[in-house]
Design a protein around this motif. Structure first.
Motif, mmCIF file in Angstrom:
data_model
loop_
_atom_site.group_PDB
_atom_site.id
_atom_site.type_symbol
_atom_site.label_atom_id
_atom_site.label_comp_id
_atom_site.label_asym_id
_atom_site.label_seq_id
_atom_site.Cartn_x
_atom_site.Cartn_y
_atom_site.Cartn_z
ATOM 1 N N VAL A 237 0.845 -1.186 0.000
ATOM 2 C CA VAL A 237 0.000 0.000 0.000
ATOM 3 C C VAL A 237 0.883 1.239 0.000
ATOM 4 O O VAL A 237 1.655 1.463 0.940
ATOM 5 N N ASP A 238 0.778 2.016 -1.062
ATOM 6 C CA ASP A 238 1.444 3.318 -1.121
ATOM 7 C C ASP A 238 0.494 4.315 -0.453
ATOM 8 O O ASP A 238 -0.420 4.844 -1.072
ATOM 9 N N ALA A 239 0.736 4.513 0.832
ATOM 10 C CA ALA A 239 -0.097 5.416 1.628
ATOM 11 C C ALA A 239 0.664 6.704 1.906
ATOM 12 O O ALA A 239 0.635 7.226 3.016
ATOM 13 N N ALA A 240 1.336 7.201 0.863
ATOM 14 C CA ALA A 240 2.195 8.374 1.017
ATOM 15 C C ALA A 240 1.499 9.477 1.792
ATOM 16 O O ALA A 240 2.087 10.102 2.682
ATOM 17 N N SER A 241 0.233 9.730 1.466
ATOM 18 C CA SER A 241 -0.524 10.768 2.170
ATOM 19 C C SER A 241 -1.615 10.182 3.045
ATOM 20 O O SER A 241 -1.798 10.576 4.191
ATOM 21 N N GLY A 242 -2.354 9.200 2.520
ATOM 22 C CA GLY A 242 -3.487 8.659 3.249
ATOM 23 C C GLY A 242 -3.126 7.923 4.516
ATOM 24 O O GLY A 242 -3.963 7.780 5.417
ATOM 25 N N GLY A 243 -1.882 7.453 4.623
ATOM 26 C CA GLY A 243 -1.475 6.721 5.821
ATOM 27 C C GLY A 243 -1.513 7.555 7.083
ATOM 28 O O GLY A 243 -1.573 7.006 8.201
ATOM 29 N N PHE A 244 -1.482 8.874 6.935
ATOM 30 C CA PHE A 244 -1.573 9.765 8.093
ATOM 31 C C PHE A 244 -2.913 10.499 8.140
ATOM 32 O O PHE A 244 -3.083 11.423 8.929
ATOM 33 N N ALA A 263 1.353 -6.683 2.722
ATOM 34 C CA ALA A 263 2.667 -7.058 3.253
ATOM 35 C C ALA A 263 3.436 -5.858 3.788
ATOM 36 O O ALA A 263 4.193 -5.981 4.760
ATOM 37 N N SER A 264 3.250 -4.697 3.159
ATOM 38 C CA SER A 264 4.054 -3.538 3.537
ATOM 39 C C SER A 264 3.308 -2.258 3.181
ATOM 40 O O SER A 264 2.421 -2.249 2.331
ATOM 41 N N ILE A 265 3.710 -1.191 3.867
ATOM 42 C CA ILE A 265 3.092 0.123 3.685
ATOM 43 C C ILE A 265 4.195 1.176 3.696
ATOM 44 O O ILE A 265 5.111 1.107 4.520
ATOM 45 N N ASN A 266 4.090 2.133 2.787
ATOM 46 C CA ASN A 266 4.973 3.299 2.875
ATOM 47 C C ASN A 266 4.119 4.537 3.109
ATOM 48 O O ASN A 266 2.963 4.610 2.702
ATOM 49 N N ALA A 267 4.693 5.500 3.799
ATOM 50 C CA ALA A 267 4.000 6.767 4.038
ATOM 51 C C ALA A 267 5.037 7.870 4.149
ATOM 52 O O ALA A 267 6.227 7.623 4.397
ATOM 53 N N ILE A 337 -6.696 18.064 13.463
ATOM 54 C CA ILE A 337 -6.036 18.770 12.366
ATOM 55 C C ILE A 337 -6.518 18.238 11.019
ATOM 56 O O ILE A 337 -6.882 19.001 10.115
ATOM 57 N N GLN A 338 -6.534 16.914 10.864
ATOM 58 C CA GLN A 338 -6.948 16.349 9.574
ATOM 59 C C GLN A 338 -8.428 16.617 9.304
ATOM 60 O O GLN A 338 -8.812 16.853 8.151
ATOM 61 N N GLN A 339 -9.260 16.607 10.341
ATOM 62 C CA GLN A 339 -10.667 16.901 10.142
ATOM 63 C C GLN A 339 -10.867 18.354 9.740
ATOM 64 O O GLN A 339 -11.711 18.665 8.882
ATOM 65 N N ALA A 340 -10.098 19.262 10.343
ATOM 66 C CA ALA A 340 -10.180 20.670 9.949
ATOM 67 C C ALA A 340 -9.792 20.848 8.488
ATOM 68 O O ALA A 340 -10.421 21.627 7.751
ATOM 69 N N CYS A 341 -8.768 20.120 8.042
ATOM 70 C CA CYS A 341 -8.364 20.188 6.638
ATOM 71 C C CYS A 341 -9.464 19.637 5.729
ATOM 72 O O CYS A 341 -9.770 20.215 4.670
ATOM 73 N N LEU A 342 -10.070 18.513 6.136
ATOM 74 C CA LEU A 342 -11.154 17.935 5.344
ATOM 75 C C LEU A 342 -12.338 18.890 5.248
ATOM 76 O O LEU A 342 -12.947 19.048 4.183
ATOM 77 N N ASP A 343 -12.678 19.529 6.363
ATOM 78 C CA ASP A 343 -13.806 20.464 6.359
ATOM 79 C C ASP A 343 -13.533 21.649 5.436
ATOM 80 O O ASP A 343 -14.416 22.105 4.705
ATOM 81 N N ALA A 344 -12.292 22.158 5.481
ATOM 82 C CA ALA A 344 -11.933 23.283 4.611
ATOM 83 C C ALA A 344 -11.997 22.867 3.144
ATOM 84 O O ALA A 344 -12.463 23.624 2.283
#
Length: 455
Positions: A237-244, A263-267, A337-344
């Motif tokens: 899983v390439d979770a470069a952004s979504g992993g956080f 098997a593995s994840i990057n972020a 913080i992430q919810q505030a970004c989503l709302d904006a």
């Protein structure tokens, strides 16, 4: 003699020193030295020509940091992360971060998970790809089969995966986008997976549209392929952004180590991980999924410490800043913080949709804090490239670009909302988009009618 008189004249204005009398050197180091404050101010003045990072809505990377983060970075300038014997506590902090992330991503035994920090998500992705290739090759050799034609199956991935394929001699089977799709779709896999497939890359936050690929459904499609063919294909899983993002604001979304096939994840810590530029993470579900051939061991407090990053010497400050963010914010702080970004982002999407000429591809809900849209009418009097140029006049950097193969005729615009990009700022952007649309719809006014910029 004249130079000596200038230095003794008592004039301390930086722009009246010898260094300021001609352009700064570009191709040859100067013969003499200069006052540190003069060199600093003149280099700093050049950097003012860069864009304002707060208005760069093209980048995923963190552009805002608090004073405490900056102080920790300054305190860590002399710490070489790879020198684990000399800086054992920095090594311990890196190890803590790996286990914190393994727990965040629901590893079966987060204390026994394997991982490391990297310079960014691209390096972490390459490590994940190398582990897939090594494990596939080892299995083929045990079975007495050829191992000279590995392939990796993916949808519209970031360019780092193209680099991985080229650098490490792997065929990249990039699945074209279907009409209306924003990423890889599970039913497409059966046409691309075969016995030489080292793995499938699923994207949690597609670079082009910011939507999530359906990792759980992709895993189920691979389960069906295994039931029909016997092929056991792992997922990275390439979770470069979504992993956080997903663990905090979409906790019920199943995409991580809850899926046995992952098997593995990057972020990327320096994206929505809220750390300064220069840190990424690679984590494996369990230690035996990282082939021992890829691990080097260095002395650490009289024992051995495994290391497997591609880079060697690098600063420890970014990892320390990442750990500070974990300690300072906790899960609730990240969620807020992430919810505030989503709302904006959702608020911006609503305003863009009401303007008329745009069709939303992603509305800022359910995936990354972002908005992506295209023009509704192909006969529009302006293009999104024109709109991007108009917005740049106001300092905004908002990219316009074609979608990947399969939908390459569709040009989209994407706005990323990060920590530090407030609802007020997105409202100002919406105002400027509307004003730009009005100007472009009427046609560009002659130079004599254009108003000069003023505060």
């Amino acid at each position: 003699m004249a130079l000596h008189r200038k230095r003794d004249s008592g004039l301390d204005d930086v722009f009246a020193t010898p260094l300021s009398e001609k352009p700064l050197p570009k191709y040859r180091m100067p013969d003499g030295e200069s006052r540190p404050e003069s060199a600093y101010e003149l280099v700093r003045a050049e950097l003012l020509l860069d864009g304002n990072s707060a208005q760069n809505l093209a980048t995923f990377t963190t552009t805002w940091s608090g004073d405490e983060t900056r102080r920790l970075m300054a305190d860590s300038l002399d710490k070489n992360l790879v020198d684990k014997d000399e800086y054992p506590q920095t090594a311990e902090i890196e190890n803590r971060c790996v286990h914190i992330l393994a727990d965040l991503w629901n590893a079966p035994d987060h204390r026994g998970a394997m991982g490391c920090s990297t310079t960014g998500s691209s390096e972490a992705a390459m490590l994940g790809g190398l582990a897939l290739k090594w494990r596939w090759r080892q299995r083929r050799e045990r079975e007495g089969k050829p191992a000279d034609r590995p392939n990796l199956v993916c949808g519209p991935v970031q360019v780092c995966w193209e680099k991985f394929a080229r650098y490490f001699d792997v065929e990249l089977r990039q699945v074209p986008l279907e009409p209306g799709a924003t990423g890889l779709r599970p039913h497409q896999l059966s046409h691309y997976v075969d016995e030489n497939t080292i793995g499938v890359v699923a994207i949690l936050g597609v670079t082009f549209t910011c939507d999530y690929e359906p990792v759980e459904k992709i895993a189920k499609a691979l389960d069906a392929i295994q039931a029909n063919t016997g092929l056991d294909v792992p997922i990275h899983v390439d979770a470069a952004s979504g992993g956080f993002v997903a663990p905090f604001v979409q906790p019920d979304l199943v995409w991580d180590f809850r899926l046995e096939r992952v098997a593995s994840i990057n972020a990327s810590g320096h994206k929505y991980g809220l750390a300064p530029l220069g840190v990424g993470w690679a984590v494996w579900r369990q230690a035996d999924l990282l082939p021992d051939d890829l691990v080097f061991r260095v002395s650490y407090l009289g024992g051995e410490m495994p290391t497997f990053a591609l880079n060697f010497s690098r600063p420890g400050g970014e990892v320390i800043a990442q750990y500070y963010a974990f300690v300072r914010l906790g899960r609730e702080g990240y969620r807020r913080i992430q919810q505030a970004c989503l709302d904006a982002a959702a608020g911006l999407a609503e305003r863009v949709a009401r303007m008329g000429p745009f069709e939303l591809l992603y509305d800022g809900r359910g995936a990354l804090p972002a908005v992506s849209f295209t023009l509704r009418d192909a006969s529009s009097p302006f293009s999104l490239y024109d709109l991007s140029d108009q917005l740049r006049m106001r300092g905004w950097q908002v990219p316009a670009y074609p979608l990947p193969p399969g939908r390459e005729d569709t040009v989209i615009m994407r706005v990323l909302v990060r920590h530090g990009v407030s609802a007020d700022e997105t409202a100002l952007l919406a105002d400027d988009i509307r004003a730009s649309v009005e100007r472009l719809s009427k046609g560009a006014p002659p130079d004599s009618e254009r108003q000069a910029f003023h505060h």
